[in-house]
Design a protein around this motif. Structure first.
Motif, PDB file in Angstrom:
ATOM      1  N   TYR A   1      -5.897  -0.896  -2.906  1.00 50.25           N
ATOM      2  CA  TYR A   1      -5.616  -0.391  -4.252  1.00 50.25           C
ATOM      3  C   TYR A   1      -5.408   1.118  -4.243  1.00 50.25           C
ATOM      4  N   SER A   2      -6.305   1.835  -3.550  1.00 52.39           N
ATOM      5  CA  SER A   2      -6.231   3.295  -3.490  1.00 52.39           C
ATOM      6  C   SER A   2      -6.998   3.787  -2.277  1.00 52.39           C
ATOM      7  N   GLU A  56     -11.102  -3.440   1.120  1.00 48.78           N
ATOM      8  CA  GLU A  56     -10.492  -4.130  -0.014  1.00 48.78           C
ATOM      9  C   GLU A  56     -10.008  -3.115  -1.051  1.00 48.78           C
ATOM     10  N   LEU A  57     -10.810  -2.117  -1.301  1.00 43.37           N
ATOM     11  CA  LEU A  57     -10.437  -1.070  -2.245  1.00 43.37           C
ATOM     12  C   LEU A  57      -9.291  -0.226  -1.697  1.00 43.37           C
ATOM     13  N   ILE A  71       0.850  -1.187   0.000  1.00 42.66           N
ATOM     14  CA  ILE A  71       0.000   0.000   0.000  1.00 42.66           C
ATOM     15  C   ILE A  71       0.886   1.237   0.000  1.00 42.66           C
ATOM     16  N   SER A 130     -11.080   4.393  -1.881  1.00 40.27           N
ATOM     17  CA  SER A 130     -11.832   3.738  -0.804  1.00 40.27           C
ATOM     18  C   SER A 130     -12.641   4.744   0.005  1.00 40.27           C
TER      19      SER A 130
END
Length: 217
Positions: free
Chosen positions: A103-104, A99-100, A42, A108
């Motif tokens: 990614y970002s 979960e998002l 992350i 999120s």
């Protein structure tokens, strides 16, 4: 939407909604968390604290919110609102898709509604006692209510400092950061939150449920 202060109801209009992240007052602990997340792939924040702009339509007083899938969770946070030249303190939840988030973080924050309480306090009246205010969140888990977050605003950067770090004009609302999750961050379907003022023996409360929508492809 409306908010109330001392029994007086006021219309609420928010043109600019901000979610402040990485707002812990213990800088070493914040950096440790950044390092932990980096090991999971992350990306670290570009600055600390970091201000995420999200849609003002995400702020809601609905008792039930809809979220996609089962990987989101709430966070109890102080809420600052500037209306008609005056500053108010309230309570909100930065409900986030975990979960998002991998990614970002920015994506999120935009993915879920942000429930808020209907009551506010006069910020000037309480500004000298901010560090003593208690934030608490309970979740309904395994058939019982359990404490999920619990602490004081002393764990969060001073709210005046957070406001100074971004444009805070009339019509702005900002969620100001949260506390560590007891037992780890995890999803839940029901939340009870509180901002308590021990000096004046009063509380702002917030209760809501998260209803999951199926992920289809």
């Amino acid at each position: 939407m409306h908010v109330s202060y001392l029994g007086q109801t006021m219309p609420l209009s928010v043109d600019r909604l901000i979610v402040a992240g990485w707002t812990g007052r213990d800088h070493a602990a914040v950096q440790h968390h950044i390092d932990e997340l980096a090991e999971l792939g992350i990306a670290p924040p570009s600055q600390v604290p970091l201000y995420y702009r999200v849609s003002n339509g995400l702020l809601t007083q609905a008792p039930v919110i809809d979220v996609l899938g089962e990987t989101s969770s709430g966070e109890v946070e102080p809420l600052l609102i500037r209306m008609d030249g005056k500053l108010w303190l309230g309570l909100a939840s930065d409900h986030t898709d975990r979960e998002l988030e991998a990614y970002s973080v920015a994506a999120s924050k935009q993915a879920c509604p942000k429930p808020m309480a209907a009551e506010v306090w006069d910020f000037d009246e309480i500004s000298a006692d901010l560090d003593a205010l208690i934030l608490r969140c309970e979740i309904f888990e395994n058939g019982d209510w359990v404490t999920y977050q619990d602490g004081t605003l002393a764990a969060i950067r001073p709210l005046a400092e957070l406001m100074a770090g971004t444009e805070f004009a009339d019509g702005t609302a900002m969620l100001c950061g949260t506390l560590g999750a007891i037992g780890g961050v995890r999803p839940a379907a029901e939340y009870r939150m509180m901002l308590h003022d021990p000096a004046r023996e009063r509380s702002i409360t917030l209760e809501y449920s998260a209803r999951t929508l199926p992920i289809v492809a």
